[in-house]
Write a protein that holds these residues in place. Structure first.
Motif, PDB file in Angstrom:
ATOM      1  N   ARG B 757      -0.781  -3.902   3.064  1.00 38.43           N
ATOM      2  CA  ARG B 757      -0.592  -3.197   1.800  1.00 38.43           C
ATOM      3  C   ARG B 757      -1.942  -2.982   1.111  1.00 38.43           C
ATOM      4  O   ARG B 757      -2.239  -1.892   0.649  1.00 38.43           O
ATOM      5  CB  ARG B 757       0.354  -3.995   0.909  1.00 38.43           C
ATOM      6  CG  ARG B 757       1.003  -3.143  -0.144  1.00 38.43           C
ATOM      7  CD  ARG B 757       2.242  -3.767  -0.717  1.00 38.43           C
ATOM      8  NE  ARG B 757       2.073  -5.147  -1.078  1.00 38.43           N
ATOM      9  CZ  ARG B 757       2.849  -6.127  -0.632  1.00 38.43           C
ATOM     10  NH1 ARG B 757       3.828  -5.854   0.220  1.00 38.43           N
ATOM     11  NH2 ARG B 757       2.657  -7.373  -0.997  1.00 38.43           N
ATOM     12  N   ILE B 758      -2.742  -4.026   1.116  1.00 30.93           N
ATOM     13  CA  ILE B 758      -4.062  -3.887   0.489  1.00 30.93           C
ATOM     14  C   ILE B 758      -4.863  -2.825   1.224  1.00 30.93           C
ATOM     15  O   ILE B 758      -5.500  -1.963   0.628  1.00 30.93           O
ATOM     16  CB  ILE B 758      -4.796  -5.244   0.520  1.00 30.93           C
ATOM     17  CG1 ILE B 758      -4.043  -6.235  -0.351  1.00 30.93           C
ATOM     18  CG2 ILE B 758      -6.226  -5.084   0.045  1.00 30.93           C
ATOM     19  CD1 ILE B 758      -4.526  -7.652  -0.176  1.00 30.93           C
ATOM     20  N   HIS B 759      -4.790  -2.901   2.535  1.00 26.48           N
ATOM     21  CA  HIS B 759      -5.539  -1.940   3.336  1.00 26.48           C
ATOM     22  C   HIS B 759      -5.116  -0.522   3.011  1.00 26.48           C
ATOM     23  O   HIS B 759      -5.946   0.373   2.871  1.00 26.48           O
ATOM     24  CB  HIS B 759      -5.311  -2.251   4.808  1.00 26.48           C
ATOM     25  CG  HIS B 759      -6.482  -1.897   5.656  1.00 26.48           C
ATOM     26  ND1 HIS B 759      -6.677  -0.646   6.153  1.00 26.48           N
ATOM     27  CD2 HIS B 759      -7.553  -2.636   6.055  1.00 26.48           C
ATOM     28  CE1 HIS B 759      -7.789  -0.625   6.848  1.00 26.48           C
ATOM     29  NE2 HIS B 759      -8.346  -1.814   6.799  1.00 26.48           N
ATOM     30  N   ASP B 760      -3.836  -0.338   2.895  1.00 26.11           N
ATOM     31  CA  ASP B 760      -3.337   0.999   2.573  1.00 26.11           C
ATOM     32  C   ASP B 760      -3.823   1.439   1.205  1.00 26.11           C
ATOM     33  O   ASP B 760      -4.193   2.598   1.010  1.00 26.11           O
ATOM     34  CB  ASP B 760      -1.809   1.011   2.603  1.00 26.11           C
ATOM     35  CG  ASP B 760      -1.282   0.871   4.011  1.00 26.11           C
ATOM     36  OD1 ASP B 760      -2.077   1.080   4.948  1.00 26.11           O
ATOM     37  OD2 ASP B 760      -0.096   0.551   4.178  1.00 26.11           O
ATOM     38  N   GLN B 761      -3.831   0.495   0.294  1.00 28.65           N
ATOM     39  CA  GLN B 761      -4.308   0.835  -1.051  1.00 28.65           C
ATOM     40  C   GLN B 761      -5.747   1.301  -0.990  1.00 28.65           C
ATOM     41  O   GLN B 761      -6.132   2.263  -1.650  1.00 28.65           O
ATOM     42  CB  GLN B 761      -4.188  -0.379  -1.971  1.00 28.65           C
ATOM     43  CG  GLN B 761      -2.778  -0.587  -2.498  1.00 28.65           C
ATOM     44  CD  GLN B 761      -2.631  -1.919  -3.194  1.00 28.65           C
ATOM     45  OE1 GLN B 761      -3.610  -2.652  -3.363  1.00 28.65           O
ATOM     46  NE2 GLN B 761      -1.421  -2.224  -3.594  1.00 28.65           N
ATOM     47  N   ILE B 762      -6.500   0.623  -0.177  1.00 26.92           N
ATOM     48  CA  ILE B 762      -7.914   0.994  -0.088  1.00 26.92           C
ATOM     49  C   ILE B 762      -8.054   2.370   0.533  1.00 26.92           C
ATOM     50  O   ILE B 762      -8.867   3.192   0.105  1.00 26.92           O
ATOM     51  CB  ILE B 762      -8.694  -0.065   0.700  1.00 26.92           C
ATOM     52  CG1 ILE B 762      -8.788  -1.322  -0.171  1.00 26.92           C
ATOM     53  CG2 ILE B 762     -10.084   0.430   1.050  1.00 26.92           C
ATOM     54  CD1 ILE B 762      -9.310  -2.506   0.569  1.00 26.92           C
TER      55      ILE B 762
END
Lengths: 338, 956
Positions: B757-762
């Motif tokens: 999820r964090i990766h996608d946010q980035i």
């Protein structure tokens, strides 16, 4: 002559109407949302304002439906012949529920239950959990003697009117236990185990009274019946004090159900409850899977496929080898060798 | 004697044209010959096409021979089916009105004979270079060439004068006009020989004179024409444009000096070649064409279908003779005349040509139709399907299948032996029906009853084992459907489900369930023999009903209820364990629901839970709980076989329904209890639960590292870490319990989810950064340096993989074994017990990342300093310590006291810890969005650091 007759009729109608009115007065007509309408006290009756919005949902007068007709028509089979009622009259039943005490509420439901009971061979008795003036203590009688025949006094023809009185009037009641539910169940277990016919136990109590001990007591009782008679005890509970069933006796593999008093307050629902309790589906004498009341061919041979009317699905002519031989040489068929 | 080459020429041409005409007419009449009554539109199209063909291409390829229809042959299967199709089409119903309508159409018929005028010559130039016929009458304008030889040798070219004389030099004039050429020749010879002795004369005609004729009446272009003196009547008619369709061909009159000198019948020329009335025209002749006389149309099976004009002919026979006579394919007894009655209506007069029909008098406007013989062969049987020599064979009385298929040698590889079909035509009823037989039995024992008798026109179809059978019987099924009536449903059945060849099949009377299944390829291995369905259609109400059958019982009692006689339009469902039976019967079940009316409940029941095929099933009469379980393919292994719950809609007090929950005791057989024998009601819902605590997947956990028996262990339902360690023999002496790592799959999944999820946010953030406007407005695609840096970092990070480490106090869990500390194991858990290590690693932004000997008096910053201290970009205030047990703490948040002047506190570390000095994020990115990806970078770094210790090679 004619006028006289009609006047007479009129009079009798008026009398009937008057009695209806008195019944109405007695039971009252409150506008609350509760399904069971019970006078708030025994002698005082009030006339509630006429409210059409709630009228539809309320049947203030309980007029029991006849189950006898249905039993006769559908040829229902009686499955329970012994009924033991345990009416909880402990202190916690004195709490107020919807304006009246749970005790009155429970008594009314029990009354409706008794009034709906069809005419059938039924034996059993009603017990209460605590008495103010001690009369018959079941425990006392039971503990005194180990002779099982002594229980026969407690198993009498179940007359709903007498039984209702017995629940109502603590001076006449049979008391089981020391006031707690589980002690009552334990004491009754000897009695119930004594019978070896299909028995039902009906509890009328407050949901919260069904505690862990009561559960254990019921479980023990069930086990005992199972061990002694390889039979099953059906435990039914009518709970007073909540719209929804809160009983924990019901398991997927046990017999019996629990309902809230409000759910069976109406004649239709009470009828259904009683039917489930005492009767087993319509009879099917020839065992073809079609109930007798709709079976047009009531003596179908075993193992034949039938129609919904209970008659054979395929003609016998279809089955005989000989008939088929005539038009075409059918012995060519049935050659499959799988 | 009146014969000349010009005439011959014209006759040749005329006959050629008439032949062509016949050819052109044929494509149209072809359909009559085939007996196909096409719908009006098709016919119209064909007529238009034919008309176009006539116009555009008047000379079709004469090679096409369509006068004779192909001999019906029963050689190829395809041909037979084509032929049969035609037959089938003729059998299709068509109302009388329509039929007459079809027959009335005569636009397709051409008038006979007019085609000879269709090609008008472009010029009126007189015919040159042909011999002059001897009966040619000399007239003014003819040019003679006189060659006189002997004493003198002269040649004259002389023209007949207007007075009709030939002025010959030195001889004088000789009256010559009015003589025939033959006479003129004689006269000239005589005169010249008389006047001049010793000469001989040769007389020829050079240029011919022209004559003027009048063309009047029903000609295409009436008027006065100047034509060659050598023109015949027919010739002139052709060159002047011919006769209109309204003009007669039978009576063309030539008037000369008010007298009819000739009357011509072109039919005589066209049909018989007699041209005696085709006279040479003379100056002043008037050609008169009267209107057309009576006409008769002839269509169908004749050589030249056309509209004929009649003169003396007045019987059908005579007209047919004009039309060239009947074709061999004509059905002489099925002809009729379409006639216009006096009252102005059309009627039909049948003319049986075999029985005096030919003598019927014809009337103007009649149309004689001669029908073709039917394309049917008698006394043949057809062998088709999977055989080497398919085709027709002669039928003989008493013929049986074995006479047709004498040995297996004519069968092809993998021919079906169990069943073969005979398609039979019931001639008396005009219906077809099917018969099946066991081919193998026939071949093995010709005396068996399987060797059925054949009838004429039977078609024996041999199936094969593999290819879809539906195609082979589709044609027949279609015919069966089309021949069905309200009282006679199509004799076919439909077989579906787990069968080798699903589909619709013709039904033979008396066939039973197993026979029907046999036809579809037999009962397959793996068939659910306890549950099959027969869907029967009530032929009066068209309502369907389900019948539950057991193939087992059918097999046991072949004449019992479970092997019923199949009725027309039955549908058979056969199942196995894999096929989706619920889906298969869904459509029929829906129909059952829709056909249920008020007062009844749809006979459907549902089963859910631990059965093979949960879903909705038909409620068959007398159905019990056990039947429903059988219908659903039986209980699964993990089903709780003792009780099931049955929800029932109970109608109480007439209209109000209540749901009852009944406990069904499946293994109980006491009376008055709900058990497997309980009769089901419509809409009952049976739920079979799983066995309590059914454990179908083994729970495997792994213990590694410093235990006595490391490896995989199968653990029970509530087994704990403590007992596992016990089973593993306990820890070794070197075990470092504090540094043990416990991994759990479910934890790992959650972690991974969070990381992703964090990766996608980035990723999203990056896109935003790229899209956001640059500092200068004219920069269309802003180059954000920070974004590029960030992007590079993230690219390098890649997707981080979670490890799923759970921080567990192993020591307490194992030593105390108590409820608070112990862990219940899950499938896939993994415990790694490392060897005790007295070292502390320092990683990250230090000058020399390495490991150091653990000393109890050293704290975090001491180790950092031992590694050369922090680098320029290190985030000193964010230093983390990853303890050996996986706990992470910052130097700041630790229990240690703060250092003075706000410098980070110095936290004590445990052996096996890792001190992590992170990169200062602010240095690479000053923007506010840094926060989220910092998290990611940290997470990644932390997970790496925390495992560093555990997975280190123990040999080091």
């Amino acid at each position: 002559m004619l006028g006289l007759v009609s006047a007479k009729n009129m009079f009798s109608r008026m009398v009937r109407a008057g009695s209806l009115l008195s019944v109405l007065l007695m039971f009252g007509c409150s506008s609350s949302e509760m399904l069971v309408k019970i006078p708030s006290n025994s002698d005082g009756a009030t006339i509630a304002p006429y409210d059409t919005s709630t009228f539809k949902n309320n049947i203030d007068l309980f007029s029991p439906l006849s189950l006898e007709r249905k039993i006769d028509q559908l040829k229902l089979l009686q499955r329970t012949e012994k009924l033991f009622v345990l009416f909880d009259n402990s202190d916690s039943m004195q709490d107020n529920y919807r304006g009246i005490s749970r005790y009155d509420y429970g008594l009314e439901i029990l009354d409706r239950f008794h009034r709906t009971l069809p005419n059938m061979t039924l034996q059993g008795n009603v017990f209460i959990t605590s008495a103010y003036i001690n009369t018959f203590f079941l425990s006392r009688i039971l503990s005194g003697d180990n002779n099982q025949d002594e229980f026969s006094w407690a198993i009498e023809p179940y007359d709903p009117d007498i039984m209702q009185e017995r629940a109502k009037d603590t001076t006449q009641s049979f008391v089981a236990g020391d006031g707690s539910l589980h002690s009552a169940i334990y004491e009754m277990s000897d009695l119930i185990a004594y019978t070896n016919e299909p028995a039902a136990l009906l509890l009328v109590t407050h949901w919260e009274r069904i505690d862990k001990k009561a559960l254990t007591a019921i479980a023990h009782l069930r086990q005992r019946i199972k061990m002694q008679h390889d039979k099953e005890l059906c435990v039914y509970t009518i709970g007073v004090g909540n719209n929804y069933s809160r009983a924990r006796f019901d398991q997927s593999d046990t017999c019996g159900t629990s309902v809230a008093a409000d759910k069976i307050a109406q004649p239709r629902d009470m009828l259904h409850f009683i039917e489930r309790m005492f009767f087993f589906g319509p009879a099917d004498t020839d065992n073809d899977g079609i109930y007798d009341y709709r079976d047009k061919c009531p003596d179908t041979e075993q193992g034949r496929l039938v129609r919904f009317d209970g008659c054979k699905r395929f003609d016998s002519a279809d089955l005989s080898n000989d008939v088929l031989k005539k038009p075409l040489d059918k012995s060519r068929f049935i050659v499959s060798n799988w | 004697m009146k014969c000349c080459s010009a005439k011959v020429n014209s006759i040749i041409r005329a006959t050629l044209l008439s032949t062509l005409f016949a050819l052109q007419a044929n494509p149209i009449s072809a359909q009559d010959r085939l007996g196909i009554l096409l719908p009006g539109e098709t016919q119209l199209q064909q007529a238009v096409k034919a008309a176009a063909r006539v116009q555009d291409d008047p000379l079709p390829d004469p090679e096409i021979d369509i006068t004779l229809p192909e001999e019906p042959e029963l050689v190829e299967v395809e041909e037979q089916s084509e032929l049969e199709k035609k037959v089938a089409e003729t059998l299709e119903t068509i109302s009388l009105e329509e039929q007459i309508q079809q027959q009335v159409v005569q636009a397709e018929l051409e008038q006979f004979g007019y085609d000879i005028f269709s090609q008008a010559p472009t010029t009126f130039a007189p015919v040159e270079g042909i011999p002059v016929p001897p009966d040619y009458v000399i007239g003014p304008g003819d040019t003679f060439i006189l060659q006189i030889y002997g004493a003198t040798d002269v040649e004259y070219r002389l023209v007949v004068t207007r007075e009709g004389k030939l002025l010959i030099p030195e001889i004088g004039d000789i009256q010559i006009a009015g003589l025939t050429f033959e006479e003129a020749k004689f006269t000239l010879n005589e005169q010249i020989t008389k006047l001049r002795i010793g000469v001989k004369t040769v007389v020829t005609l050079a240029d011919l004179h022209t004559i003027q004729v009048m063309m009047v009446g029903e000609v295409a272009r009436p008027g006065a024409y100047t034509v060659s003196g050598l023109s015949s009547l027919l010739n002139t008619l052709i060159t002047t444009g011919g006769i209109k369709r309204t003009g007669t061909l039978r009576n063309i009159q030539v008037r000369r000096q008010n007298k009819i000198v000739a009357s011509m019948d072109i039919y005589q020329v066209l049909l018989k070649g007699i041209d005696e009335s085709n006279i040479y025209l003379r100056q002043g002749d008037v050609v008169f064409v009267p209107p057309i006389g009576q006409t008769i149309g002839v269509a169908g099976e004749v050589h030249r279908p056309a509209i004929y004009e009649i003169k003396t002919e007045n019987t059908v026979d005579e007209v047919l003779e004009m039309a060239g006579g009947l074709l061999p394919t004509a059905s002489a007894d099925k002809s009729h005349i379409e006639r216009i009655t006096g009252s102005g209506l059309r009627t039909l007069v049948s003319a049986n040509l075999d029985a005096g029909g030919g003598n019927i008098e014809v009337k103007n406007g009649d149309l004689i139709r001669v029908f073709p013989v039917l394309n049917k062969m008698e006394d043949v049987v057809l062998l088709s399907g999977h055989v080497l020599i398919p085709g027709g064979f002669q039928w003989t009385p008493g013929m049986r299948v074995s006479d047709l298929i004498k040995s297996p040698s004519i069968l092809r590889q993998s021919a079906e032996y169990e069943v073969a079909m005979v398609q039979r035509e019931i001639t008396s009823k005009k219906r077809i029906e099917a018969h099946y037989f066991n081919l193998g039995e026939v071949l093995e024992n010709p005396a068996s009853k399987q060797n059925i008798k054949l009838s004429p026109r039977d078609q024996v179809i041999v199936f094969d084992t593999h290819s879809p059978r539906g195609n082979q019987v589709a044609d027949m099924v279609r015919k069966l459907k089309s021949q069905a009536t309200a009282f006679d449903p199509p004799g076919m059945f439909d077989a579906r489900g787990y069968l080798r060849h699903q589909g619709e099949y013709p039904l033979e009377k008396g066939m039973r369930l197993l026979d029907a299944i046999n036809v579809t390829g037999g009962v397959q291995v793996g068939t659910d023999t306890r549950y099959s369905l027969l869907v029967r259609k009530d032929q009066t109400t068209k309502n369907i009903e389900f019948i539950q059958l057991s193939l087992d019982k059918a097999k046991r009692k072949p004449f019992g209820d479970h092997n019923p006689v199949i009725k027309p339009e039955d549908r058979i469902y056969v199942f196995d364990s894999s096929i989706d039976r619920v889906e298969l019967i869904k459509a029929d079940l829906e129909q059952v629901k829709t056909q249920t009316r008020y007062g009844d409940l749809s006979p459907v029941v549902r089963v859910a839970g631990k059965v093979l095929k949960p879903g909705t099933y038909p409620l068959v009469p007398g159905m019990r709980v056990e039947d429903l379980v059988i219908a659903a393919g039986g209980m699964k292994e993990d089903a709780f076989g003792i009780t099931a719950s049955l929800s029932r809609h109970e109608i109480v007090d007439g209209e109000f329904s209540k749901t009852d929950n009944l406990n069904v005791k499946l293994q109980d057989n006491r009376a008055h209890e709900f058990n497997a024998q309980t009769i089901l009601h419509p809409y009952d819902h049976l739920v079979l639960r799983a066995k309590p605590e059914w454990n179908d997947a083994p729970k495997l956990v792994r213990i590694e590292g410093e235990v006595i028996y490391p490896g995989e262990y199968h653990v029970g339902k509530r087994e704990t870490l403590c007992s596992l360690v016990q089973r593993a023999g306990g820890f070794t002496e070197d075990a470092y319990l504090f540094g043990s790592a416990f991994f759990r799959e479910s934890v790992r999944e959650r972690e991974q989810e969070a990381m992703d999820r964090i990766h996608d946010q980035i990723d999203d953030l990056l896109v935003d950064v790229h899209m956001s406007p640059g500092y200068q407005k004219d920069q269309k695609l802003p180059v954000n340096k920070n974004a590029h840096d960030l992007y590079r970092v993230i690219r390098e990070l890649d997707r981080p993989q979670a490890v799923g480490r759970m921080v567990v106090d192993i020591e307490t869990a194992v030593t105390k074994c108590d409820e608070t500390a112990d862990i219940v194991l899950e499938d896939g858990d993994r415990l790694v017990v490392p060897r005790y290590k007295e070292e502390v690693s320092v990683v990250g932004q230090v000058y020399h990342p390495t490991s150091h000997k653990y000393q109890s008096d050293r704290a975090a910053y001491d180790y950092v300093n031992l590694s050369g201290g922090t680098k320029e970009f290190a985030a000193r205030e964010h230093i983390y310590i990853v303890q050996a047990n996986g706990e992470v703490m910052t130097a700041r948040s630790s229990v240690s006291s703060w250092g003075w002047l706000g410098s980070p506190a110095n936290v004590k570390v445990t052996p096996g810890s890792t001190v992590f000095v992170p990169l200062s994020v602010d240095r690479i990115n000053g923007r506010e969005f840094s926060q989220s990806w910092v998290e990611l970078v940290y997470k990644l770094a932390l997970s790496a650091a925390s495992l560093k210790f555990i997975f280190e090679d123990p040999s080091n």
